[in-house]
Design a protein around this motif. Structure first.
Motif, PDB file in Angstrom:
ATOM      1  N   TYR A  43      19.625  46.555 -93.274  1.00 30.31           N
ATOM      2  CA  TYR A  43      18.162  46.850 -93.288  1.00 30.31           C
ATOM      3  C   TYR A  43      17.032  46.138 -92.610  1.00 30.31           C
ATOM      4  O   TYR A  43      16.485  46.801 -91.771  1.00 30.31           O
ATOM      5  N   ILE A  44      17.322  44.895 -92.480  1.00 31.33           N
ATOM      6  CA  ILE A  44      16.334  43.959 -91.570  1.00 31.33           C
ATOM      7  C   ILE A  44      16.612  44.433 -90.214  1.00 31.33           C
ATOM      8  O   ILE A  44      15.611  44.469 -89.340  1.00 31.33           O
ATOM      9  N   TRP A  45      18.004  44.386 -89.714  1.00 37.93           N
ATOM     10  CA  TRP A  45      18.286  44.563 -88.433  1.00 37.93           C
ATOM     11  C   TRP A  45      17.888  46.170 -88.063  1.00 37.93           C
ATOM     12  O   TRP A  45      17.201  46.188 -86.919  1.00 37.93           O
ATOM     13  N   ASN A  46      17.762  47.154 -88.831  1.00 40.02           N
ATOM     14  CA  ASN A  46      17.584  48.299 -88.453  1.00 40.02           C
ATOM     15  C   ASN A  46      15.945  48.634 -88.470  1.00 40.02           C
ATOM     16  O   ASN A  46      15.571  49.280 -87.696  1.00 40.02           O
ATOM     17  N   MET A  47      15.478  47.794 -89.150  1.00 35.51           N
ATOM     18  CA  MET A  47      13.922  47.953 -89.264  1.00 35.51           C
ATOM     19  C   MET A  47      13.335  46.931 -88.286  1.00 35.51           C
ATOM     20  O   MET A  47      11.937  47.097 -87.964  1.00 35.51           O
ATOM     21  N   GLY A  48      13.905  45.913 -87.889  1.00 37.26           N
ATOM     22  CA  GLY A  48      13.211  44.683 -87.044  1.00 37.26           C
ATOM     23  C   GLY A  48      13.503  44.885 -85.432  1.00 37.26           C
ATOM     24  O   GLY A  48      12.825  44.562 -84.752  1.00 37.26           O
ATOM     25  N   THR A  49      14.709  45.628 -85.104  1.00 33.10           N
ATOM     26  CA  THR A  49      15.218  45.797 -83.764  1.00 33.10           C
ATOM     27  C   THR A  49      14.079  46.480 -83.013  1.00 33.10           C
ATOM     28  O   THR A  49      13.590  47.657 -83.496  1.00 33.10           O
ATOM     29  N   ALA A  50      13.769  45.958 -81.691  1.00 36.04           N
ATOM     30  CA  ALA A  50      12.669  46.852 -80.757  1.00 36.04           C
ATOM     31  C   ALA A  50      13.659  48.204 -80.324  1.00 36.04           C
ATOM     32  O   ALA A  50      13.913  48.211 -79.226  1.00 36.04           O
ATOM     33  N   TYR A  51      13.548  49.165 -81.243  1.00 29.59           N
ATOM     34  CA  TYR A  51      14.237  50.494 -80.784  1.00 29.59           C
ATOM     35  C   TYR A  51      12.972  51.272 -80.166  1.00 29.59           C
ATOM     36  O   TYR A  51      11.802  51.410 -80.759  1.00 29.59           O
ATOM     37  N   ASN A  52      13.112  51.754 -78.812  1.00 28.37           N
ATOM     38  CA  ASN A  52      12.082  52.235 -78.206  1.00 28.37           C
ATOM     39  C   ASN A  52      11.610  53.689 -78.751  1.00 28.37           C
ATOM     40  O   ASN A  52      10.295  53.903 -79.097  1.00 28.37           O
ATOM     41  N   PHE A  53      12.569  54.340 -79.528  1.00 27.01           N
ATOM     42  CA  PHE A  53      12.379  55.624 -79.794  1.00 27.01           C
ATOM     43  C   PHE A  53      11.486  55.408 -81.102  1.00 27.01           C
ATOM     44  O   PHE A  53      10.359  56.198 -81.400  1.00 27.01           O
ATOM     45  N   PHE A  54      11.772  54.540 -82.112  1.00 28.21           N
ATOM     46  CA  PHE A  54      10.946  54.374 -83.246  1.00 28.21           C
ATOM     47  C   PHE A  54       9.541  53.677 -82.889  1.00 28.21           C
ATOM     48  O   PHE A  54       8.725  54.004 -83.699  1.00 28.21           O
ATOM     49  N   ILE A  55       9.682  52.969 -81.910  1.00 29.27           N
ATOM     50  CA  ILE A  55       8.127  52.418 -81.500  1.00 29.27           C
ATOM     51  C   ILE A  55       7.352  53.352 -81.085  1.00 29.27           C
ATOM     52  O   ILE A  55       6.245  53.672 -81.485  1.00 29.27           O
ATOM     53  N   GLN A  57       7.111  56.446 -82.194  1.00 24.40           N
ATOM     54  CA  GLN A  57       6.824  56.996 -83.534  1.00 24.40           C
ATOM     55  C   GLN A  57       5.932  56.464 -84.291  1.00 24.40           C
ATOM     56  O   GLN A  57       5.705  56.860 -85.164  1.00 24.40           O
ATOM     57  N   GLY A  58       5.383  55.311 -83.838  1.00 21.61           N
ATOM     58  CA  GLY A  58       4.531  54.505 -84.268  1.00 21.61           C
ATOM     59  C   GLY A  58       4.941  53.278 -85.126  1.00 21.61           C
ATOM     60  O   GLY A  58       4.109  52.660 -85.763  1.00 21.61           O
ATOM     61  N   GLU A  59       6.108  52.727 -84.989  1.00 27.94           N
ATOM     62  CA  GLU A  59       6.631  51.586 -85.743  1.00 27.94           C
ATOM     63  C   GLU A  59       6.313  50.540 -84.750  1.00 27.94           C
ATOM     64  O   GLU A  59       7.273  49.600 -84.473  1.00 27.94           O
ATOM     65  N   TYR A  60       5.144  50.000 -84.703  1.00 27.23           N
ATOM     66  CA  TYR A  60       4.832  49.010 -83.537  1.00 27.23           C
ATOM     67  C   TYR A  60       5.041  47.668 -84.081  1.00 27.23           C
ATOM     68  O   TYR A  60       5.164  46.713 -83.288  1.00 27.23           O
ATOM     69  N   TRP A  61       5.397  47.476 -85.379  1.00 30.24           N
ATOM     70  CA  TRP A  61       5.923  46.156 -85.783  1.00 30.24           C
ATOM     71  C   TRP A  61       6.948  45.507 -84.926  1.00 30.24           C
ATOM     72  O   TRP A  61       7.430  44.384 -84.911  1.00 30.24           O
TER      73      TRP A  61
END
Length: 255
Positions: A43-55, A57-61
């Motif tokens: 969960y930490i890996w999937n939510m913390g990695t800098a995936y450009n697609f999700f960034i 989508q607004g996941e700037y953290w």
């Protein structure tokens, strides 16, 4: 500035709590994600990695959290060793808050460059951008604040930076943009964090600690007490721990 002369890990952690905490975080996350492979680690890996697609989508953290995650043990070891080597002097000179601002600011700038110039399916992790941000501050001192860095350290950091930049372009799976823009970010932030800063001195923290000990009653038998750990072992405990972690990482590939 870059030669560590602390007599124990405890003394290092007391003198440089921010650097120590960051290194501990690196290895705790490696244990959870890569070695133990706990569900929360995925969960930490999937939510913390800098995936450009999700960034996008607004996941700037992810621009921040990716700077404390690493792909494997050697990645974590290399960046942590670099942080232990180059971070303490700046932590003492800048103070905790400005050091954190510099470190994560440069890391975010490096991650942001990867987001802007890399495709949407690009993903990255690692503290390299933040580490190169430290290089950026040192080079700024070499060029514009010569009174803050001695000549020997200036030559050393220039050589190490040159080697690091060369390795950036010849090694595979390196986020080149994070390295380059992390360095640029550190250079840009340097004038802000270097205001009213004094040159590094390895004695500053020690003197403070010794002065605070004046109120403690002296025990004449304190030196007669048996030491549980031999001086030779304590001197090399850092390398022993790193070696142990490297073995753990090696064995984890087979189990």
């Amino acid at each position: 500035m870059f030669i560590r002369n602390e007599r124990s890990i405890k003394e290092f952690m007391q003198n440089y709590p921010v650097v120590s905490t960051l290194v501990i975080i690196h290895f705790i996350l490696w244990l959870i994600i890569d070695f133990l492979r706990l569900p929360i680690g995925f969960y930490i890996w999937n939510m913390g990695t800098a995936y450009n697609f999700f960034i996008a989508q607004g996941e700037y953290w992810r621009l921040l959290t990716s700077t404390i995650l690493h792909a494997d043990l050697m990645h974590a070891l290399f960046n942590s060793f670099s942080l232990v080597l180059f971070g303490p002097a700046l932590e003492q000179m800048l103070g905790k808050l400005k050091f954190l601002f510099l470190y994560f600011g440069a890391g975010i700038i490096g991650s942001l460059a990867s987001f802007i110039f890399e495709p949407l399916n690009y993903a990255s992790v690692g503290a390299s951008g933040a580490i190169f941000g430290l290089f950026g501050v040192y080079i700024f001192m070499v060029m514009n604040r010569k009174h803050l860095i001695d000549q020997g350290s200036a030559k050393m950091i220039s050589v190490i930076l040159a080697i690091s930049l060369i390795m950036t372009f010849i090694q595979p799976n390196i986020n080149i943009l994070a390295h380059l823009f992390g360095f640029i970010g550190g250079f840009i932030l340097a004038p802000l964090v270097l205001r009213n800063v004094r040159p590094y001195s390895p004695w500053n923290v020690r003197q403070h600690r010794y002065h605070s000990d004046e109120d403690i009653q002296f025990d004449p038998n304190r030196w007669k007490k048996k030491r549980r750990i031999s001086p030779k072992l304590r001197k090399n405990i850092f390398w022993i721990i790193l070696g142990f972690l490297a073995l753990l990482g090696l064995f984890s590939r087979f189990f």
